[in-house]
Motif scaffolding. Structure first.
Motif, mmCIF file in Angstrom:
data_model
loop_
_atom_site.group_PDB
_atom_site.id
_atom_site.type_symbol
_atom_site.label_atom_id
_atom_site.label_comp_id
_atom_site.label_asym_id
_atom_site.label_seq_id
_atom_site.Cartn_x
_atom_site.Cartn_y
_atom_site.Cartn_z
ATOM 1 N N ALA A 189 19.875 3.730 -6.104
ATOM 2 C CA ALA A 189 20.697 3.237 -7.212
ATOM 3 C C ALA A 189 21.008 4.333 -8.223
ATOM 4 O O ALA A 189 21.902 4.174 -9.059
ATOM 5 N N PHE A 190 20.305 5.470 -8.141
ATOM 6 C CA PHE A 190 20.450 6.530 -9.144
ATOM 7 C C PHE A 190 21.135 7.779 -8.606
ATOM 8 O O PHE A 190 21.214 8.795 -9.294
ATOM 9 N N LEU A 191 21.611 7.711 -7.361
ATOM 10 C CA LEU A 191 22.374 8.828 -6.799
ATOM 11 C C LEU A 191 23.745 8.891 -7.462
ATOM 12 O O LEU A 191 24.199 7.940 -8.091
ATOM 13 N N VAL A 192 24.413 10.026 -7.295
ATOM 14 C CA VAL A 192 25.808 10.157 -7.745
ATOM 15 C C VAL A 192 26.646 10.521 -6.522
ATOM 16 O O VAL A 192 26.561 11.633 -6.027
ATOM 17 N N PRO A 193 27.420 9.563 -5.999
ATOM 18 C CA PRO A 193 27.553 8.165 -6.440
ATOM 19 C C PRO A 193 26.360 7.329 -5.997
ATOM 20 O O PRO A 193 25.678 7.669 -5.033
ATOM 21 N N SER A 194 26.128 6.227 -6.693
ATOM 22 C CA SER A 194 25.066 5.307 -6.269
ATOM 23 C C SER A 194 25.428 4.738 -4.897
ATOM 24 O O SER A 194 26.597 4.586 -4.556
ATOM 25 N N LEU A 195 24.393 4.440 -4.116
ATOM 26 C CA LEU A 195 24.594 4.170 -2.692
ATOM 27 C C LEU A 195 24.711 2.678 -2.383
ATOM 28 O O LEU A 195 23.823 1.884 -2.706
ATOM 29 N N THR A 196 25.826 2.300 -1.733
ATOM 30 C CA THR A 196 25.934 0.967 -1.131
ATOM 31 C C THR A 196 24.969 0.924 0.038
ATOM 32 O O THR A 196 24.944 1.835 0.877
ATOM 33 N N THR A 197 24.156 -0.137 0.117
ATOM 34 C CA THR A 197 23.086 -0.149 1.119
ATOM 35 C C THR A 197 22.665 -1.578 1.417
ATOM 36 O O THR A 197 23.123 -2.524 0.770
ATOM 37 N N VAL A 198 21.803 -1.733 2.403
ATOM 38 C CA VAL A 198 21.249 -3.034 2.771
ATOM 39 C C VAL A 198 19.853 -3.148 2.173
ATOM 40 O O VAL A 198 18.990 -2.310 2.415
ATOM 41 N N HIS A 199 19.665 -4.180 1.382
ATOM 42 C CA HIS A 199 18.352 -4.444 0.805
ATOM 43 C C HIS A 199 17.567 -5.353 1.737
ATOM 44 O O HIS A 199 18.098 -6.323 2.274
ATOM 45 N N MET A 200 16.274 -5.025 1.932
ATOM 46 C CA MET A 200 15.376 -5.886 2.700
ATOM 47 C C MET A 200 14.121 -6.127 1.890
ATOM 48 O O MET A 200 13.669 -5.254 1.145
ATOM 49 N N ASP A 201 13.543 -7.292 2.048
ATOM 50 C CA ASP A 201 12.272 -7.599 1.412
ATOM 51 C C ASP A 201 11.172 -7.009 2.287
ATOM 52 O O ASP A 201 10.587 -7.686 3.130
ATOM 53 N N LEU A 202 10.896 -5.726 2.077
ATOM 54 C CA LEU A 202 9.966 -5.018 2.945
ATOM 55 C C LEU A 202 8.530 -5.502 2.762
ATOM 56 O O LEU A 202 7.750 -5.508 3.713
ATOM 57 N N GLU A 203 8.169 -5.884 1.550
ATOM 58 C CA GLU A 203 6.830 -6.431 1.341
ATOM 59 C C GLU A 203 6.628 -7.685 2.185
ATOM 60 O O GLU A 203 5.581 -7.867 2.812
ATOM 61 N N ASP A 204 7.655 -8.531 2.234
ATOM 62 C CA ASP A 204 7.570 -9.754 3.024
ATOM 63 C C ASP A 204 7.477 -9.435 4.512
ATOM 64 O O ASP A 204 6.726 -10.079 5.249
ATOM 65 N N GLN A 205 8.221 -8.431 4.956
ATOM 66 C CA GLN A 205 8.169 -8.055 6.371
ATOM 67 C C GLN A 205 6.770 -7.585 6.746
ATOM 68 O O GLN A 205 6.236 -7.950 7.795
ATOM 69 N N GLY A 206 6.175 -6.743 5.886
ATOM 70 C CA GLY A 206 4.824 -6.271 6.172
ATOM 71 C C GLY A 206 3.814 -7.395 6.156
ATOM 72 O O GLY A 206 2.901 -7.458 7.001
ATOM 73 N N SER A 207 3.968 -8.314 5.212
ATOM 74 C CA SER A 207 3.061 -9.458 5.115
ATOM 75 C C SER A 207 3.153 -10.332 6.360
ATOM 76 O O SER A 207 2.138 -10.763 6.925
ATOM 77 N N ARG A 208 4.377 -10.591 6.819
ATOM 78 C CA ARG A 208 4.562 -11.440 7.996
ATOM 79 C C ARG A 208 3.991 -10.775 9.249
ATOM 80 O O ARG A 208 3.425 -11.448 10.123
ATOM 81 N N ALA A 209 4.157 -9.467 9.365
ATOM 82 C CA ALA A 209 3.594 -8.764 10.517
ATOM 83 C C ALA A 209 2.075 -8.875 10.523
ATOM 84 O O ALA A 209 1.448 -9.094 11.567
ATOM 85 N N MET A 210 1.457 -8.721 9.348
ATOM 86 C CA MET A 210 0.003 -8.855 9.270
ATOM 87 C C MET A 210 -0.424 -10.283 9.590
ATOM 88 O O MET A 210 -1.467 -10.504 10.231
#
Length: 348
Positions: free
Chosen positions: A287-308
């Motif tokens: 979000a702080f790059l110039v230009p700020s980056l369009t990207t895909v957000h993922m709930d990575l904490e949730d992914q790690g929790s579900r894997a565990m």
């Protein structure tokens, strides 16, 4: 003095838990559960194990049993070795889920590739008494089966390698949203910087990208495979720029996108005025790059929790298994790096 025949005979080798398991026709984990608390097994299973122990004159190693008891709540997390690009938020989610379930989590880097990684994995599993392991590193089918003969092993993302497998780290479905976003901006010629194809996430993002481009009637201007680093993204973008007919680049992670933006800058191209760039992962710095980056957000904490949770379910087969993973907070985050296609790049 001549020793008696009985004294000269070497002591008989003690039977192992694996021999008991084979004779009883059960797994060695079942034998372990019998020794820990036979009341949790079916009566018929307990009888088979008891008969096998008696026939083999099996005597449990109390010291090893004590170690196993301590290991019952010790699980292992395998992460990519020597890589600053592994999203630590996934590990945070896995650690929280382990802690909530009463497990202690050891984190070990799994370095190398191919045979080197296989040997490293064997050494890790031999080096400590673990109840199970969660890997954030791809493991080949043969290696995984061999590891699972020792302890339950879950590989995050690897267990569902379908092109559009939802709810897991390998889910590539958001690549379609990226292509649709770029098409809505007037882009008709798109290129892709793919991640290493041993990773299911990289394979699935590439597969969905190709299908989405085809279905939308757009032109795929090339795919350059890279590692997950910004330096590799820079090199891949240089390769694509040998035929610079594209007006947008979809990179398989944010670091690849960062490298691509630098390569475009070095070629005198502006982002997004000349070429739009989209990444994946939504790293905090994006979000702080110039230009700020369009990207895909993922709930990575949730992914790690579900894997565990999947691993914990494998360690406790009598418990109710967790539900199949659902939506994981995946969404396209629009920022400055994607914009309208330049006039010369739009369809006539």
């Amino acid at each position: 003095m001549t020793p008696s025949p009985a004294a000269a005979r070497p002591p008989a080798r003690a039977a192992t838990i694996y021999e008991v398991a084979r004779l009883a026709g059960v797994s060695h984990q079942t034998v372990s559960r019998f020794m820990a608390d036979r009341s949790k097994l079916k009566a018929s299973t307990s009888e088979k194990v008891e008969r096998a122990m008696a026939e083999l004159n099996y005597s449990p190693n109390l010291t090893a049993r004590s170690l196993r008891t301590k290991a019952a709540y010790r699980v292992l997390a395998l992460v990519p070795g020597s890589s600053p690009y592994f999203p630590s938020r996934m590990l945070n989610g896995a650690a929280a889920a382990a802690r909530e379930a009463g497990y202690h989590l050891d984190v070990v880097a799994l370095e190398g590739a191919g045979p080197e990684r296989t040997e490293r994995l064997r050494g890790i599993l031999d080096g400590g008494p673990f109840a199970g392991a969660l890997s954030f590193v791809p493991i080949s089918g043969t290696d995984l089966l061999q590891a699972q003969e020792r302890i339950p092993v879950v590989v995050a993302g690897e267990y569902d390698d379908k092109m559009r497998g939802r709810g897991r780290i390998s889910d590539g479905s958001a690549a379609q949203a990226i292509v649709e976003h770029l098409a809505a901006l007037g882009h008709r010629r798109i290129a892709h910087i793919a991640g290493p194809q041993e990773w299911p996430a990289a394979r699935n993002r590439l597969a969905v990208y190709r299908k989405a481009v085809h279905d939308a009637g757009l032109e795929d201007c090339g795919v350059a495979e890279a590692e997950w680093s910004a330096a590799s993204g820079y090199t891949a973008a240089q390769t694509l720029l040998a035929n610079p007919s594209f007006t947008a680049v979809f990179a398989a992670n944010d670091h690849l996108a960062i490298g691509a933006i630098r390569a475009l800058h070095d070629h005198g191209l502006r982002v997004p005025a000349d070429i739009s760039v989209v990444g994946w992962d939504d790293h905090p710095e994006s979000a702080f790059l110039v230009p700020s980056l369009t990207t895909v957000h993922m709930d990575l904490e949730d992914q790690g929790s579900r894997a565990m949770e999947q691993l914990i379910a494998a360690l406790n087969p009598g418990n109710t298994p967790p539900p199949e993973p659902g939506p994981t907070g995946m969404r396209l985050v629009l920022r400055e790096s994607s914009g309208p296609a330049p006039k010369h790049g739009q369809a006539d």
